[in-house]
Design an enzyme around this catalytic site. Structure first.
Site, PDB file in Angstrom:
ATOM      1  N   GLU A 246       8.871  -2.211  11.085  1.00 53.96           N
ATOM      2  CA  GLU A 246       7.420  -2.118  11.304  1.00 53.96           C
ATOM      3  C   GLU A 246       6.761  -2.389   9.958  1.00 53.96           C
ATOM      4  OE1 GLU A 246       6.060  -1.889  14.100  1.00 53.96           O
ATOM      5  OE2 GLU A 246       7.355  -0.775  15.471  1.00 53.96           O
ATOM      6  N   CYS A 280      -1.554   0.674   9.098  1.00 56.12           N
ATOM      7  CA  CYS A 280      -0.928  -0.643   9.308  1.00 56.12           C
ATOM      8  C   CYS A 280      -1.770  -1.491  10.244  1.00 56.12           C
ATOM      9  CB  CYS A 280       0.481  -0.465   9.831  1.00 56.12           C
ATOM     10  SG  CYS A 280       0.612   0.608  11.256  1.00 56.12           S
TER      11      CYS A 280
HETATM   12  P1  NAD Z   1       6.793   0.205   0.713  1.00 55.13           P
HETATM   13  O1  NAD Z   1       7.476  -0.956   1.345  1.00 55.13           O
HETATM   14  O2  NAD Z   1       6.492   0.145  -0.738  1.00 55.13           O
HETATM   15  O3  NAD Z   1       7.685   1.530   0.874  1.00 55.13           O
HETATM   16  C1  NAD Z   1       8.091   1.995   2.145  1.00 55.13           C
HETATM   17  C2  NAD Z   1       9.343   2.832   1.985  1.00 55.13           C
HETATM   18  O4  NAD Z   1      10.418   2.006   1.528  1.00 55.13           O
HETATM   19  C3  NAD Z   1       9.229   3.962   0.961  1.00 55.13           C
HETATM   20  O5  NAD Z   1       9.917   5.089   1.473  1.00 55.13           O
HETATM   21  C4  NAD Z   1       9.954   3.409  -0.244  1.00 55.13           C
HETATM   22  O6  NAD Z   1      10.484   4.391  -1.093  1.00 55.13           O
HETATM   23  C5  NAD Z   1      11.065   2.617   0.419  1.00 55.13           C
HETATM   24  N1  NAD Z   1      11.664   1.554  -0.395  1.00 55.13           N
HETATM   25  C6  NAD Z   1      11.126   0.907  -1.463  1.00 55.13           C
HETATM   26  N2  NAD Z   1      11.976  -0.046  -1.906  1.00 55.13           N
HETATM   27  C7  NAD Z   1      13.054  -0.011  -1.092  1.00 55.13           C
HETATM   28  C8  NAD Z   1      14.251  -0.787  -0.999  1.00 55.13           C
HETATM   29  N3  NAD Z   1      14.514  -1.775  -1.847  1.00 55.13           N
HETATM   30  N4  NAD Z   1      15.120  -0.496  -0.016  1.00 55.13           N
HETATM   31  C9  NAD Z   1      14.863   0.495   0.869  1.00 55.13           C
HETATM   32  N5  NAD Z   1      13.748   1.246   0.850  1.00 55.13           N
HETATM   33  C10 NAD Z   1      12.858   1.000  -0.125  1.00 55.13           C
HETATM   34  O7  NAD Z   1       5.513   0.483   1.601  1.00 55.13           O
HETATM   35  P2  NAD Z   1       4.351   1.559   1.343  1.00 55.13           P
HETATM   36  O8  NAD Z   1       3.522   1.044   0.203  1.00 55.13           O
HETATM   37  O9  NAD Z   1       4.938   2.924   1.278  1.00 55.13           O
HETATM   38  O10 NAD Z   1       3.513   1.456   2.705  1.00 55.13           O
HETATM   39  C11 NAD Z   1       2.479   0.567   2.910  1.00 55.13           C
HETATM   40  C12 NAD Z   1       2.927  -0.593   3.774  1.00 55.13           C
HETATM   41  O11 NAD Z   1       3.491  -0.123   4.986  1.00 55.13           O
HETATM   42  C13 NAD Z   1       1.763  -1.488   4.187  1.00 55.13           C
HETATM   43  O12 NAD Z   1       2.124  -2.844   4.071  1.00 55.13           O
HETATM   44  C14 NAD Z   1       1.553  -1.138   5.662  1.00 55.13           C
HETATM   45  O13 NAD Z   1       0.946  -2.133   6.421  1.00 55.13           O
HETATM   46  C15 NAD Z   1       2.947  -0.855   6.093  1.00 55.13           C
HETATM   47  N6  NAD Z   1       2.956  -0.043   7.311  1.00 55.13           N
HETATM   48  C16 NAD Z   1       3.334  -0.616   8.496  1.00 55.13           C
HETATM   49  C17 NAD Z   1       3.300   0.114   9.683  1.00 55.13           C
HETATM   50  C18 NAD Z   1       3.707  -0.493  11.012  1.00 55.13           C
HETATM   51  O14 NAD Z   1       3.896   0.244  11.966  1.00 55.13           O
HETATM   52  N7  NAD Z   1       3.850  -1.802  11.127  1.00 55.13           N
HETATM   53  C19 NAD Z   1       2.894   1.447   9.639  1.00 55.13           C
HETATM   54  C20 NAD Z   1       2.513   2.012   8.424  1.00 55.13           C
HETATM   55  C21 NAD Z   1       2.561   1.252   7.264  1.00 55.13           C
END
Ligand code: NAD
Length: 473
Positions: A246, A280
């Site tokens: 997602e 999101c």
């Molecule tokens: P992010 O991708 O920076 O981090 C998300 C998670 O991934 C965190 O727990 C982080 O620690 C972890 N992470 C970071 N690097 C990683 C790696 N290399 N391998 C595995 N895990 C890793 O996202 P964010 O800034 O926390 O959230 C914002 C983003 O999330 C926005 O783009 C938003 O649109 C999206 N989002 C999507 C939905 C959906 O349902 N489509 C819902 C909520 C948020």
């Protein structure tokens, strides 16, 4: 030492190291959070693997009852959890249109109850004189859940509850920005669940790859940015983990000239600025027909000018801060680019001095594609308002973006709006609304917003594989 502990195999586990969780409204320390290492990850995965042998065999009724009980406990601790969400995430307790931290906790409870009642019955595909052939849904094994910082508790529930409902066990890793409400949820759920069914490890981003590459994890459910989602997909290939991704969105809302501007403007505003735009499937690109363009700009400005931004713990606050400094920097960069490209700031546009990662509710008119604010996901309280004149052309412009999470058409002609909605390339489409999700309707993205769905039986099925059973007569 930390104020919280990891939960592994039903036990609270202290770690030698910890990291700070900061209140985005004050930049003060909320709590020390345990910092897990590779050994903790191995222990958590091993506990989940061990628990899977029994949890996967537990009756459907027992799993259903456990999840209802978790819903009850979350409800009993609603005030505590809502306070934690506000402190670590920043959204107000009540907030604009009631979409604050209390709403997030209410959603968590509602999703527990609805998911508990979902069923994946055995399907009979053939029953004749030679064979009875049945399709059974079997749990996959150990699920790794990785969550973002925008709706920390609700998204944790969206991952964990269907996974355990269908007989899997889980290791969850929340965002390092907002781990506390998830730690508490896991602790509370462990009052109900057998040891090892639900485990949590917390740490920085570098903890993620240890999980996504782990050979004893069978599925990853990941919610976060598209860039990280791509890394997760690469890292998951070693043992062919199942994936639900997602990812980010840049949802277009298209307003036709026949709307009642004053009636739809508050709904557009609420669905664009929900959680200060850090949602999101918030409305992120607003396309407005030239005939009503200035009227819509004026109506939205009127609402923004009357809304309050501040510390979400204070009464009467509509919107909180941006959750973290790097995200605020993205918002600032996109606003600067919009200004350079001739954007007309109807309101906002100047960041507060602080403390806190505050940015005002900002409306930018007279921008178009080619401006970063339109092309990229701002994920903050800033909305571009884009003028169009031809409906066919605006559908093309809306689709001409790598994201495909949600979209909306705003019109008083519902039948026409439904036809146009069908032409949008996205996983969910709304008419005269946006960003509304519910537990009985599948939700997910297309294109670079990811794949797979959450919610409803379709979402539950993603935590299972099909076993076809051939029974001779
Ligand atoms: P992010 O991708 O920076 O981090 C998300 C998670 O991934 C965190 O727990 C982080 O620690 C972890 N992470 C970071 N690097 C990683 C790696 N290399 N391998 C595995 N895990 C890793 O996202 P964010 O800034 O926390 O959230 C914002 C983003 O999330 C926005 O783009 C938003 O649109 C999206 N989002 C999507 C939905 C959906 O349902 N489509 C819902 C909520 C948020």
């Amino acid at each position: 030492m930390s104020d919280f502990g990891l939960i592994i195999n039903g036990e609270r586990v202290a770690t030698a190291e910890s990291f700070d969780v900061i209140n985005p409204a004050t930049e003060e320390l909320v709590a020390k959070c345990p910092k897990a290492n590779a050994a903790h990850v191995d222990l958590a995965v091993a506990a989940a693997r061990q628990a899977f042998t029994t949890w996967s065999q537990v009756s459907d009724e027992e799993r259903k009852a456990a999840i209802h009980r978790i819903g009850d406990i979350l409800e009993e601790h609603g005030a505590e959890l809502a306070g934690m969400v506000t402190e670590e995430q920043g959204k107000p307790l009540v907030g604009f249109a009631g979409l604050g931290a209390q709403f997030e906790v209410g959603g968590a409870v509602a999703w527990c109850r609805a998911t508990a009642e979902l069923e994946l019955p055995v399907k009979i595909v053939q029953d004749d004189e030679t064979h009875r052939i049945e399709l059974h849904r079997k749990p996959l094994g150990v699920v790794c859940s990785i969550t973002p910082w925008n709706w920390p508790l609700l998204i944790a529930i969206w991952h964990v509850i269907p996974a355990i409902r269908s007989g899997n066990t889980v290791v969850i890793k929340p965002s390092p920005y907002t781990p506390l409400s998830t730690l508490r949820f896991v602790e509370l759920a462990n009052q109900v669940l057998p040891a090892g069914v639900l485990n949590i490890v917390t740490g920085a981003d570098d903890l993620g790859p240890l999980l996504t590459a782990h050979k004893d994890i069978d599925k990853i459910v990941f919610t976060g940015s598209t860039a990280t989602g791509k890394k997760v997909m690469q890292s998951a290939s070693g043992n062919l983990k199942r994936l639900t991704l997602e990812l980010g969105g840049n949802d277009a809302g298209i307003v036709l000239p026949d709307v009642d501007v004053d009636a739809v403007a508050p709904v557009i505003f609420a669905t664009a600025f929900i959680n200060s735009g850090q949602t999101c499937a918030a409305l992120k690109r607003l396309y407005v027909h030239e005939d009503i363009y200035e009227a819509m700009c004026a109506a939205l400005k009127g609402i923004a000018d009357n809304a309050s931004v501040g510390n979400g713990m204070d009464e009467g606050i509509d919107f909180g801060p941006v959750q973290n400094r790097p995200q605020l920097n993205i918002v600032l960069a996109l606003a600067q680019d919009a200004e350079n490209k001739g954007g007309r700031f109807l309101t906002g546009g100047v960041a507060a001095k602080g403390p806190g990662y505050f940015y005002p509710l900002t409306l930018v008119a007279d921008v178009s594609e080619g401006c970063r604010l339109v092309d990229e996901e701002p994920f903050g309280p800033i909305l571009p308002i884009i003028k169009y004149s031809d409906v066919d052309e605006v559908i093309r412009r809306a689709n001409d973006n790598p994201s495909g999470l949600g979209g909306s058409i705003w019109s008083s002609d519902i039948a026409r709006a439904a036809q146009l909605a069908n032409r949008l390339e996205c996983g969910s489409v709304w008419i005269n609304n946006h960003a509304a999700v519910q537990p009985n309707v599948p939700f997910g993205g297309v294109k670079q917003s990811g794949f797979g769905v959450e919610f409803a039986a379709e979402g539950l099925a993603e935590y299972t594989s099909i076993q076809s059973v051939f029974i001779p007569k």
